[in-house]
Design a protein around this motif. Structure first.
Motif, PDB file in Angstrom:
ATOM      1  N   LEU A   1      14.556  22.788 -17.583  1.00  0.00           N
ATOM      2  CA  LEU A   1      14.823  22.264 -16.252  1.00  0.00           C
ATOM      3  C   LEU A   1      13.604  22.441 -15.349  1.00  0.00           C
ATOM      4  O   LEU A   1      12.738  23.275 -15.602  1.00  0.00           O
ATOM      5  CB  LEU A   1      16.023  23.000 -15.648  1.00  0.00           C
ATOM      6  N   PRO A   2      13.520  21.652 -14.272  1.00  0.00           N
ATOM      7  CA  PRO A   2      12.385  21.784 -13.354  1.00  0.00           C
ATOM      8  C   PRO A   2      12.308  23.167 -12.722  1.00  0.00           C
ATOM      9  O   PRO A   2      13.337  23.785 -12.439  1.00  0.00           O
ATOM     10  CB  PRO A   2      12.669  20.717 -12.288  1.00  0.00           C
ATOM     11  N   GLU A   3      11.091  23.610 -12.491  1.00  0.00           N
ATOM     12  CA  GLU A   3      10.870  24.899 -11.834  1.00  0.00           C
ATOM     13  C   GLU A   3      10.045  24.730 -10.566  1.00  0.00           C
ATOM     14  O   GLU A   3      10.299  25.384  -9.567  1.00  0.00           O
ATOM     15  CB  GLU A   3      10.150  25.850 -12.784  1.00  0.00           C
ATOM     16  N   HIS A   4       9.060  23.865 -10.603  1.00  0.00           N
ATOM     17  CA  HIS A   4       8.172  23.639  -9.450  1.00  0.00           C
ATOM     18  C   HIS A   4       7.956  22.131  -9.328  1.00  0.00           C
ATOM     19  O   HIS A   4       7.497  21.484 -10.258  1.00  0.00           O
ATOM     20  CB  HIS A   4       6.847  24.366  -9.672  1.00  0.00           C
ATOM     21  N   VAL A   5       8.322  21.593  -8.169  1.00  0.00           N
ATOM     22  CA  VAL A   5       8.278  20.139  -7.967  1.00  0.00           C
ATOM     23  C   VAL A   5       7.385  19.806  -6.782  1.00  0.00           C
ATOM     24  O   VAL A   5       7.401  20.492  -5.761  1.00  0.00           O
ATOM     25  CB  VAL A   5       9.695  19.568  -7.717  1.00  0.00           C
ATOM     26  N   LYS A   6       6.624  18.736  -6.932  1.00  0.00           N
ATOM     27  CA  LYS A   6       5.778  18.258  -5.838  1.00  0.00           C
ATOM     28  C   LYS A   6       6.042  16.771  -5.630  1.00  0.00           C
ATOM     29  O   LYS A   6       5.967  15.978  -6.562  1.00  0.00           O
ATOM     30  CB  LYS A   6       4.301  18.486  -6.172  1.00  0.00           C
ATOM     31  N   VAL A   7       6.374  16.412  -4.385  1.00  0.00           N
ATOM     32  CA  VAL A   7       6.656  15.017  -4.034  1.00  0.00           C
ATOM     33  C   VAL A   7       5.551  14.519  -3.111  1.00  0.00           C
ATOM     34  O   VAL A   7       5.245  15.150  -2.098  1.00  0.00           O
ATOM     35  CB  VAL A   7       8.020  14.885  -3.328  1.00  0.00           C
TER      36      VAL A   7
ATOM     37  N   GLN B   1       0.831  -1.210   0.000  1.00  0.00           N
ATOM     38  CA  GLN B   1       0.000   0.000   0.000  1.00  0.00           C
ATOM     39  C   GLN B   1       0.866   1.262   0.000  1.00  0.00           C
ATOM     40  O   GLN B   1       0.626   2.208   0.740  1.00  0.00           O
ATOM     41  CB  GLN B   1      -0.949   0.015   1.204  1.00  0.00           C
ATOM     42  N   ARG B   2       1.877   1.254  -0.877  1.00  0.00           N
ATOM     43  CA  ARG B   2       2.792   2.383  -0.982  1.00  0.00           C
ATOM     44  C   ARG B   2       2.710   3.001  -2.372  1.00  0.00           C
ATOM     45  O   ARG B   2       2.578   2.289  -3.359  1.00  0.00           O
ATOM     46  CB  ARG B   2       4.226   1.943  -0.718  1.00  0.00           C
ATOM     47  N   HIS B   3       2.832   4.313  -2.402  1.00  0.00           N
ATOM     48  CA  HIS B   3       2.811   5.021  -3.685  1.00  0.00           C
ATOM     49  C   HIS B   3       3.727   6.236  -3.581  1.00  0.00           C
ATOM     50  O   HIS B   3       3.613   7.031  -2.646  1.00  0.00           O
ATOM     51  CB  HIS B   3       1.391   5.470  -4.027  1.00  0.00           C
ATOM     52  N   LEU B   4       4.662   6.356  -4.520  1.00  0.00           N
ATOM     53  CA  LEU B   4       5.546   7.514  -4.605  1.00  0.00           C
ATOM     54  C   LEU B   4       5.269   8.223  -5.918  1.00  0.00           C
ATOM     55  O   LEU B   4       5.307   7.604  -6.981  1.00  0.00           O
ATOM     56  CB  LEU B   4       7.007   7.088  -4.543  1.00  0.00           C
ATOM     57  N   GLN B   5       4.980   9.504  -5.843  1.00  0.00           N
ATOM     58  CA  GLN B   5       4.690  10.288  -7.044  1.00  0.00           C
ATOM     59  C   GLN B   5       5.480  11.584  -7.007  1.00  0.00           C
ATOM     60  O   GLN B   5       5.431  12.327  -6.028  1.00  0.00           O
ATOM     61  CB  GLN B   5       3.193  10.585  -7.131  1.00  0.00           C
ATOM     62  N   ILE B   6       6.233  11.838  -8.072  1.00  0.00           N
ATOM     63  CA  ILE B   6       7.019  13.061  -8.186  1.00  0.00           C
ATOM     64  C   ILE B   6       6.515  13.808  -9.402  1.00  0.00           C
ATOM     65  O   ILE B   6       6.695  13.361 -10.536  1.00  0.00           O
ATOM     66  CB  ILE B   6       8.517  12.761  -8.318  1.00  0.00           C
ATOM     67  N   ASP B   7       5.858  14.936  -9.171  1.00  0.00           N
ATOM     68  CA  ASP B   7       5.279  15.733 -10.244  1.00  0.00           C
ATOM     69  C   ASP B   7       6.130  16.982 -10.482  1.00  0.00           C
ATOM     70  O   ASP B   7       6.426  17.725  -9.538  1.00  0.00           O
ATOM     71  CB  ASP B   7       3.857  16.168  -9.897  1.00  0.00           C
ATOM     72  N   TYR B   8       6.507  17.191 -11.742  1.00  0.00           N
ATOM     73  CA  TYR B   8       7.217  18.405 -12.129  1.00  0.00           C
ATOM     74  C   TYR B   8       6.168  19.339 -12.722  1.00  0.00           C
ATOM     75  O   TYR B   8       5.818  19.245 -13.899  1.00  0.00           O
ATOM     76  CB  TYR B   8       8.342  18.059 -13.107  1.00  0.00           C
ATOM     77  N   LEU B   9       5.629  20.196 -11.859  1.00  0.00           N
ATOM     78  CA  LEU B   9       4.450  20.986 -12.215  1.00  0.00           C
ATOM     79  C   LEU B   9       4.746  22.071 -13.232  1.00  0.00           C
ATOM     80  O   LEU B   9       3.847  22.517 -13.936  1.00  0.00           O
ATOM     81  CB  LEU B   9       3.846  21.603 -10.951  1.00  0.00           C
ATOM     82  N   ALA B  10       5.989  22.518 -13.290  1.00  0.00           N
ATOM     83  CA  ALA B  10       6.382  23.524 -14.273  1.00  0.00           C
ATOM     84  C   ALA B  10       7.860  23.357 -14.577  1.00  0.00           C
ATOM     85  O   ALA B  10       8.642  22.937 -13.720  1.00  0.00           O
ATOM     86  CB  ALA B  10       6.098  24.934 -13.750  1.00  0.00           C
ATOM     87  N   HIS B  11       8.221  23.662 -15.817  1.00  0.00           N
ATOM     88  CA  HIS B  11       9.622  23.658 -16.231  1.00  0.00           C
ATOM     89  C   HIS B  11      10.015  25.065 -16.663  1.00  0.00           C
ATOM     90  O   HIS B  11       9.169  25.911 -16.938  1.00  0.00           O
ATOM     91  CB  HIS B  11       9.844  22.682 -17.393  1.00  0.00           C
ATOM     92  N   GLN B  12      11.312  25.313 -16.709  1.00  0.00           N
ATOM     93  CA  GLN B  12      11.813  26.601 -17.152  1.00  0.00           C
ATOM     94  C   GLN B  12      12.989  26.384 -18.096  1.00  0.00           C
ATOM     95  O   GLN B  12      13.644  25.346 -18.066  1.00  0.00           O
ATOM     96  CB  GLN B  12      12.254  27.449 -15.969  1.00  0.00           C
ATOM     97  N   GLU B  13      13.213  27.371 -18.923  1.00  0.00           N
ATOM     98  CA  GLU B  13      14.343  27.326 -19.837  1.00  0.00           C
ATOM     99  C   GLU B  13      15.473  28.183 -19.280  1.00  0.00           C
ATOM    100  O   GLU B  13      15.300  29.365 -19.012  1.00  0.00           O
ATOM    101  CB  GLU B  13      13.947  27.832 -21.214  1.00  0.00           C
TER     102      GLU B  13
END
Length: 256
Positions: free
Chosen positions: A211-217, A193-205
């Motif tokens: 490259l990543p700009e806003h990350v949610k773990v 019952q484990r779940h790992l999610q890494i969302d890169y909500l926005a990128h930048q140039e």
């Protein structure tokens, strides 16, 4: 002080990369949703960042149950060798290398020296320095070239999944169809019952790199959920930087 220790771990795991010049958020361009899995992996590989050292200010917002905290720390990194962070006045400091994890906390005069077992337990998957660095750089947890994948499209994004999912867990990678960077990577262990999610909500140039700009773990185990969101500021690359780390005398070693 358990909250402080978790903040240290999440900050290190979620560190993302910027450049030294002013950046701009990447706008969504024309999407190409006709690439094969092999072509998609090739395009993603072209976007891997290249640098020697990095330093940055990082704001992290951490929440678990009804508790929510925000902190700003200094980050330094030498690619493939060292991850380092320090809170204001060095009250909390951590250093991660390919062989060890160490941090100390002047708020309670404790320190830790060990391996990656605590990281793995906290996020519910086996981690090592390379996987942590991949998370930091917005790269896939597992080298996409080491497996055979099938590709599909879901809500305007590419979805890559192994043709033969692993026995102990399932993993999915969502890739942006405009710049081919990882948009989300998700690992699930149903039996635990484990779940790992890494969302890169926005990128930048930055200096022609995306490259990543806003990350949610998000780390879930049973009915427990831990969330960290990160913002990166004042970043510079390839400067001559140091990674000072010395455990103060008289501190008590803790076991995690």
């Amino acid at each position: 002080m358990k909250q402080t220790r978790k903040i240290i771990i999440i900050v290190v795991l979620s560190f993302a990369v910027f450049g030294c010049k002013p950046s701009k958020t990447v706008a969504e361009g024309d999407a190409n949703l006709k690439l094969s899995a092999r072509q998609l992996i090739k395009e993603n590989g072209k976007k891997s960042p290249e640098f020697n050292t990095l330093q940055s200010k990082l704001k992290i917002t951490y929440s678990e149950k009804d508790k929510k905290q925000s902190h700003t720390v200094s980050y330094r990194m030498k690619k493939d060798e060292v991850l380092w962070l320090s809170a204001t006045f060095g009250i909390i400091r951590a250093k991660i290398t390919p062989t060890s994890v160490a941090f100390y906390n002047k708020l309670d005069n404790t320190y830790f020296e060990g391996d990656f077992k605590y990281f793995s337990k906290l996020l519910g998957t086996e981690l090592d320095f390379q996987k942590i660095q991949n998370i930091i750089l917005g790269e896939a947890l597992y080298n996409l070239k080491d497996d055979s994948y099938k590709v599909s499209v879901h809500e305007g994004s590419y979805v890559l999944q192994p043709k033969n999912q692993r026995e102990l867990f399932e993993i999915f990678f969502l890739l942006n169809p405009s710049h081919y960077k990882i948009q989300s990577q998700q690992l699930t262990q149903f039996s635990e019952q484990r779940h790992l999610q890494i969302d890169y909500l926005a990128h930048q140039e930055v200096e022609k790199e995306v490259l990543p700009e806003h990350v949610k773990v998000i780390a879930v185990e049973g009915d427990k959920e831990l969330i960290a969101e990160l913002e990166f500021k004042s970043v510079s690359l390839n400067e001559d930087i140091r990674f000072p780390f010395k455990i103060p005398s008289g501190f008590k070693k803790i076991e995690l």
